[in-house]
Design a protein around this motif. Structure first.
Motif, PDB file in Angstrom:
ATOM      1  N   ASP A 161       0.834  -1.212   0.000  1.00 17.82           N
ATOM      2  CA  ASP A 161       0.000   0.000   0.000  1.00 17.82           C
ATOM      3  C   ASP A 161       0.863   1.253   0.000  1.00 17.82           C
ATOM      4  OD1 ASP A 161      -2.252  -1.539  -0.008  1.00 17.82           O
ATOM      5  OD2 ASP A 161      -2.622  -1.372   2.149  1.00 17.82           O
ATOM      6  N   LEU A 162       2.037   1.180   0.632  1.00 22.10           N
ATOM      7  CA  LEU A 162       2.926   2.342   0.652  1.00 22.10           C
ATOM      8  C   LEU A 162       3.408   2.675  -0.753  1.00 22.10           C
ATOM      9  CD1 LEU A 162       5.061   1.517   3.845  1.00 22.10           C
ATOM     10  CD2 LEU A 162       3.167   3.134   3.638  1.00 22.10           C
ATOM     11  N   TYR A 163       3.724   1.639  -1.538  1.00 22.44           N
ATOM     12  CA  TYR A 163       4.142   1.870  -2.926  1.00 22.44           C
ATOM     13  C   TYR A 163       2.980   2.421  -3.753  1.00 22.44           C
ATOM     14  CZ  TYR A 163       8.296  -0.933  -1.885  1.00 22.44           C
ATOM     15  OH  TYR A 163       9.473  -1.404  -1.354  1.00 22.44           O
ATOM     16  N   ALA A 166       2.551   6.045  -2.974  1.00 23.94           N
ATOM     17  CA  ALA A 166       3.617   6.824  -3.583  1.00 23.94           C
ATOM     18  C   ALA A 166       3.372   6.984  -5.082  1.00 23.94           C
ATOM     19  CB  ALA A 166       4.964   6.156  -3.325  1.00 23.94           C
ATOM     20  N   ALA A 167       2.879   5.916  -5.743  1.00 24.64           N
ATOM     21  CA  ALA A 167       2.609   5.996  -7.177  1.00 24.64           C
ATOM     22  C   ALA A 167       1.460   6.961  -7.462  1.00 24.64           C
ATOM     23  CB  ALA A 167       2.278   4.604  -7.721  1.00 24.64           C
ATOM     24  N   VAL A 173      11.350   7.370  -8.574  1.00 24.32           N
ATOM     25  CA  VAL A 173      12.064   6.251  -7.967  1.00 24.32           C
ATOM     26  C   VAL A 173      12.905   6.734  -6.784  1.00 24.32           C
ATOM     27  CG1 VAL A 173      13.856   4.505  -8.346  1.00 24.32           C
ATOM     28  CG2 VAL A 173      12.122   4.930 -10.110  1.00 24.32           C
ATOM     29  N   GLY A 174      13.573   7.864  -6.960  1.00 27.85           N
ATOM     30  CA  GLY A 174      14.386   8.405  -5.874  1.00 27.85           C
ATOM     31  C   GLY A 174      13.561   8.757  -4.658  1.00 27.85           C
ATOM     32  N   GLN A 175      12.371   9.293  -4.882  1.00 27.62           N
ATOM     33  CA  GLN A 175      11.500   9.650  -3.761  1.00 27.62           C
ATOM     34  C   GLN A 175      10.944   8.401  -3.073  1.00 27.62           C
ATOM     35  OE1 GLN A 175       8.882  12.182  -6.051  1.00 27.62           O
ATOM     36  NE2 GLN A 175       9.718  14.042  -5.086  1.00 27.62           N
ATOM     37  N   VAL A 176      10.653   7.354  -3.840  1.00 31.73           N
ATOM     38  CA  VAL A 176      10.200   6.105  -3.233  1.00 31.73           C
ATOM     39  C   VAL A 176      11.285   5.519  -2.340  1.00 31.73           C
ATOM     40  CG1 VAL A 176       9.540   3.722  -3.724  1.00 31.73           C
ATOM     41  CG2 VAL A 176       8.575   5.579  -5.083  1.00 31.73           C
TER      42      VAL A 176
END
Length: 274
Positions: A161-163, A166-167, A173-176
């Motif tokens: 769920d966190l990914y 973020a999406a 990618v750097g922020q993830v």
């Protein structure tokens, strides 16, 4: 044993020899370590190597674990894991022959390349200034795979769920990596850091004795406490020196571990391990 001059009584057990056949010498074994003129150099080498190992032992495996998590091919990911973990199961004797195959003065790969390029060959076992880099590279190569798998397993356990959030927010990618992965790895990093801190005065004997092939010309930059004590044990056959050194190493390591854990727990109540 650290406070005795251990002697083996023929036909008797270890404990009988220790308590009945060995003379009490008090702090003499510790005094030998403290007043030895080589101890400052040996302690300096041990601390500097371990500090570098601590820092790179976090940066390199975490970086590799994050890269591995972004490999979508299951086959490539499995092969990468095997290749990274394989050095962990090699003995230091085997690793020392790998290093010798590269650095040998007469048949080494590096010298062969230098000769083909028209450069003079070099005896790397007579150049102590390059060995801190060699030992750090070899240590990271051999140990990073195991730590990488620990961090990778932690990454696999991150809530999807966190990914997804973020999406949806349009994170790059750097922020993830910065706001999702690294915060989730923080507790594992702290645990491994604290455990390694307990060995700050201990080193891997095989790395500093086998890989360097115990070359006397390299002692200025490669001799650590464990190698120094081993040599003293061989030369003087006094097991008390080794026991005294181990008591100091483990005692200081235990104290540092407890203090560091308390400091971490003070900053983050859920971060300490003791």
């Amino acid at each position: 044993m650290a406070f005795k001059r251990y002697r083996l009584v023929p036909g008797k057990s270890f404990f009988y020899s220790l308590f009945h056949g060995s003379d009490w010498v008090g702090l003499s074994n510790f005094r030998f370590l403290m007043i030895n003129p080589q101890m400052m150099r040996v302690v300096r080498n041990t601390l500097l190597y371990n500090l570098v190992f601590l820092i790179l032992g976090i940066i390199v495996p975490v970086t590799l674990a994050i890269i591995l998590s972004y490999i979508h091919s299951g086959f490539v990911r499995s092969v990468t894991q095997i290749c990274m973990l394989l050095p962990h199961f090699m003995s230091w004797v085997i690793v020392s022959y790998f290093v010798y195959a590269f650095l040998s003065a007469d048949r080494g790969i590096i010298n062969n390349v230098l000769e083909k390029l028209g450069r003079p060959s070099s005896n790397f076992y007579l150049k102590p200034e390059i060995w801190p880099f060699v030992l750090v590279i070899v240590h990271i190569w051999k140990t990073s795979g195991y730590s990488m798998l620990i961090y990778y397993a932690n990454i696999c356990g991150i809530d999807s769920d966190l990914y997804d959030c973020a999406a949806i927010d349009g994170a790059s990618v750097g922020q993830v990596i910065r706001y999702v992965i690294l915060p989730q790895l923080r507790n594992m990093v702290v645990v491994l850091l604290l455990l390694n801190l307990g060995h700050i005065l201990s080193t891997d004997f095989g790395l500093f004795y086998q890989v360097t092939r115990n070359a006397g010309s390299l002692l200025a930059t490669t001799e650590t406490i464990d190698v120094f004590v081993y040599k003293a044990l061989i030369e003087q056959t006094n097991y008390g020196f080794s026991a005294a050194a181990s008591l100091i190493q483990n005692g200081i390591g235990c104290i540092l571990l407890i203090l560091a854990s308390r400091i971490v727990a003070f900053i983050d109540p859920e971060g300490g391990i003791i």
